[in-house]
Write a protein that holds these residues in place. Structure first.
Motif, PDB file in Angstrom:
ATOM      1  N   GLU A   1       0.811  -1.218   0.000  1.00  0.00           N
ATOM      2  CA  GLU A   1       0.000   0.000   0.000  1.00  0.00           C
ATOM      3  C   GLU A   1       0.843   1.266   0.000  1.00  0.00           C
ATOM      4  OE1 GLU A   1      -2.940   0.058   3.045  1.00  0.00           O
ATOM      5  OE2 GLU A   1      -4.091  -1.602   2.185  1.00  0.00           O
ATOM      6  N   GLN A   2       2.064   1.166   0.531  1.00  0.00           N
ATOM      7  CA  GLN A   2       2.936   2.332   0.610  1.00  0.00           C
ATOM      8  C   GLN A   2       3.384   2.815  -0.769  1.00  0.00           C
ATOM      9  OE1 GLN A   2       6.884   1.259   2.203  1.00  0.00           O
ATOM     10  NE2 GLN A   2       6.278  -0.893   1.953  1.00  0.00           N
ATOM     11  N   TYR A   3       3.127   2.027  -1.811  1.00  0.00           N
ATOM     12  CA  TYR A   3       3.598   2.398  -3.148  1.00  0.00           C
ATOM     13  C   TYR A   3       2.520   3.029  -4.021  1.00  0.00           C
ATOM     14  CZ  TYR A   3       7.666  -0.368  -1.916  1.00  0.00           C
ATOM     15  OH  TYR A   3       8.778  -0.839  -1.283  1.00  0.00           O
ATOM     16  N   MET A   4       1.279   3.000  -3.588  1.00  0.00           N
ATOM     17  CA  MET A   4       0.197   3.490  -4.441  1.00  0.00           C
ATOM     18  C   MET A   4       0.335   4.978  -4.728  1.00  0.00           C
ATOM     19  SD  MET A   4      -3.935   3.344  -3.860  1.00  0.00           S
ATOM     20  CE  MET A   4      -3.892   4.589  -2.557  1.00  0.00           C
ATOM     21  N   LEU A   5       0.310   5.793  -3.694  1.00  0.00           N
ATOM     22  CA  LEU A   5       0.375   7.239  -3.872  1.00  0.00           C
ATOM     23  C   LEU A   5       1.735   7.699  -4.384  1.00  0.00           C
ATOM     24  CD1 LEU A   5      -1.514   9.638  -3.587  1.00  0.00           C
ATOM     25  CD2 LEU A   5      -0.673   9.954  -1.249  1.00  0.00           C
ATOM     26  N   PRO A   6       2.864   7.235  -3.801  1.00  0.00           N
ATOM     27  CA  PRO A   6       4.163   7.659  -4.316  1.00  0.00           C
ATOM     28  C   PRO A   6       4.392   7.309  -5.782  1.00  0.00           C
ATOM     29  CG  PRO A   6       4.432   6.743  -2.137  1.00  0.00           C
ATOM     30  CD  PRO A   6       3.003   6.468  -2.546  1.00  0.00           C
ATOM     31  N   SER A   7       3.840   6.189  -6.261  1.00  0.00           N
ATOM     32  CA  SER A   7       4.040   5.831  -7.669  1.00  0.00           C
ATOM     33  C   SER A   7       3.386   6.847  -8.592  1.00  0.00           C
ATOM     34  CB  SER A   7       3.492   4.425  -7.948  1.00  0.00           C
ATOM     35  OG  SER A   7       2.079   4.378  -7.874  1.00  0.00           O
ATOM     36  N   ILE A   8       2.253   7.392  -8.175  1.00  0.00           N
ATOM     37  CA  ILE A   8       1.590   8.433  -8.971  1.00  0.00           C
ATOM     38  C   ILE A   8       2.376   9.731  -8.906  1.00  0.00           C
ATOM     39  CG2 ILE A   8      -0.534   9.778  -9.255  1.00  0.00           C
ATOM     40  CD1 ILE A   8      -2.021   7.449  -7.881  1.00  0.00           C
ATOM     41  N   ILE A   9       2.836  10.092  -7.700  1.00  0.00           N
ATOM     42  CA  ILE A   9       3.601  11.331  -7.530  1.00  0.00           C
ATOM     43  C   ILE A   9       4.879  11.286  -8.355  1.00  0.00           C
ATOM     44  CG2 ILE A   9       4.826  12.788  -5.879  1.00  0.00           C
ATOM     45  CD1 ILE A   9       2.871  11.857  -3.742  1.00  0.00           C
ATOM     46  N   ALA A  10       5.574  10.150  -8.348  1.00  0.00           N
ATOM     47  CA  ALA A  10       6.819  10.027  -9.100  1.00  0.00           C
ATOM     48  C   ALA A  10       6.583  10.250 -10.591  1.00  0.00           C
ATOM     49  CB  ALA A  10       7.435   8.645  -8.866  1.00  0.00           C
ATOM     50  N   VAL A  11       5.503   9.700 -11.103  1.00  0.00           N
ATOM     51  CA  VAL A  11       5.183   9.858 -12.525  1.00  0.00           C
ATOM     52  C   VAL A  11       4.875  11.308 -12.854  1.00  0.00           C
ATOM     53  CG1 VAL A  11       3.537   9.248 -14.342  1.00  0.00           C
ATOM     54  CG2 VAL A  11       4.382   7.485 -12.791  1.00  0.00           C
ATOM     55  N   VAL A  12       4.035  11.930 -12.036  1.00  0.00           N
ATOM     56  CA  VAL A  12       3.633  13.314 -12.300  1.00  0.00           C
ATOM     57  C   VAL A  12       4.814  14.255 -12.133  1.00  0.00           C
ATOM     58  CG1 VAL A  12       2.115  15.203 -11.593  1.00  0.00           C
ATOM     59  CG2 VAL A  12       1.250  12.863 -11.643  1.00  0.00           C
ATOM     60  N   PHE A  13       5.581  14.069 -11.067  1.00  0.00           N
ATOM     61  CA  PHE A  13       6.730  14.933 -10.848  1.00  0.00           C
ATOM     62  C   PHE A  13       7.767  14.758 -11.954  1.00  0.00           C
ATOM     63  CE2 PHE A  13      10.606  16.555  -8.999  1.00  0.00           C
ATOM     64  CZ  PHE A  13      10.163  17.699  -8.354  1.00  0.00           C
TER      65      PHE A  13
END
Length: 318
Positions: A244-256
């Motif tokens: 679960e710790q990867y859901m939000l950061p994976s989106i942020i990494a892509v957008v950033f």
């Protein structure tokens, strides 16, 4: 001067500069933070996030507000499947890899079919799939840890493999090269950008948009499953909701990293830098004793800021 300013506006450049600044900040807060050994540990963690973000990157590039919220559940389930299939034995690694990839591909396929043919919005479809996976994890695990990583897998993820770098970092570099080739050197890659930019025009030009979109979700599931296997090797055992710790950061990494949430623009190089930046930031937050809930709040706020920036700063997108 114009060329320098243009370079500084590139998301990849911004991410790299932020990584350097965060490492300097971390070193100031805790001497030794930017030591070679610590940077290597941060890169291992970044590789785990970066592999998940590879699939997320593909789904977002495909447009139609594509976001895969189920990646965390697939990572968790894959870690459990891998741990139980290999159960501490090197002889079970091949079977575990095959089982995990099949698992990730299956749930990705279900996501893709739901989004493409049932016309369920990606956010709704993948959020629903996340709920299904979380329930499945409870049924399978019943709160009891099970399964162990094989010694060779743990060694591959955490110990020097080639030129002093762990195998997972080489794997991540391989994923980067694969993504670059896939997106920029293949017909499939050109079709991803086409449907992400204008799906209707792409269909009129003969692009099989439905098939491409389903394949994007399948690949997202596969990358999440690979990350689940590597996460098992990193932690040594599997436990509920580890992904679960990867859901939000994976989106942020892509957008950033400069990929447009509208689809059709972006790439994976920026996503890789974004993954490193997030891991360094998370490590700093841990250093200053901010707990998990606080880190999630900061990541959520970061995503909101990026959304605002995405709406107002189109020049920053790759």
């Amino acid at each position: 001067m114009t060329g320098i300013l243009s370079l500084l506006r590139q998301p990849l450049t911004v991410a790299l500069l932020l990584i350097v600044a965060l490492l300097a900040l971390g070193e100031a807060l805790s001497p030794g933070f930017a030591s070679p050994q610590q940077i290597l540990r941060l890169l291992i963690v970044a590789a785990l996030l970066g592999i998940v973000a590879a699939g997320q990157n593909l789904v977002i590039l495909g447009g139609r507000e594509g976001i895969d919220l189920s990646v965390g559940g697939i990572v968790s389930l894959s870690a459990i499947v891998a741990g139980n299939l290999m159960n501490g034995s090197d002889s079970g690694i091949a079977l575990a890899i095959a089982g995990c990839i099949a698992t990730g591909a299956f749930f990705g396929l279900v996501n893709g079919l739901g989004v493409t043919f049932l016309r369920i919005p990606p956010l709704v479809m993948t959020l629903g799939m996340l709920g299904v996976l979380q329930g499945l994890l409870v049924v399978i695990r019943q709160g009891i840890p099970s399964g162990r990583a094989a010694p060779s897998l743990s060694h591959f993820v955490t110990q020097p493999f080639l030129f002093g770098l762990p195998g997972i970092i080489w794997l991540w570099l391989g994923v980067g090269l694969l993504m670059a080739f896939l997106l920029h050197r293949t017909v499939f890659g050109h079709r991803i950008y086409a449907i992400g930019s204008n799906e209707q025009a792409a269909v009129m030009a003969g692009v099989p948009a439905a098939r491409v979109r389903v394949m994007l979700f399948v690949l997202s599931g596969v990358f999440a499953a690979i990350a689940g296997i590597c996460l098992l090797g990193y932690s040594g055992s599997s436990f509920a909701n580890v992904g679960e710790q990867y859901m939000l950061p994976s989106i942020i990494a892509v957008v950033f990293g400069g990929t447009s949430l509208a689809g059709g623009k972006g790439g994976y190089a920026g996503t890789m830098a974004g993954a490193v930046m997030l891991v360094v930031l998370q490590s700093i937050l841990t250093t200053v004793n901010i707990d998990e809930s606080g880190r999630q709040m900061i990541f959520g706020a970061t995503l909101l800021v990026l959304m605002l920036f995405y709406g107002r700063g189109r020049a920053m997108r790759a």
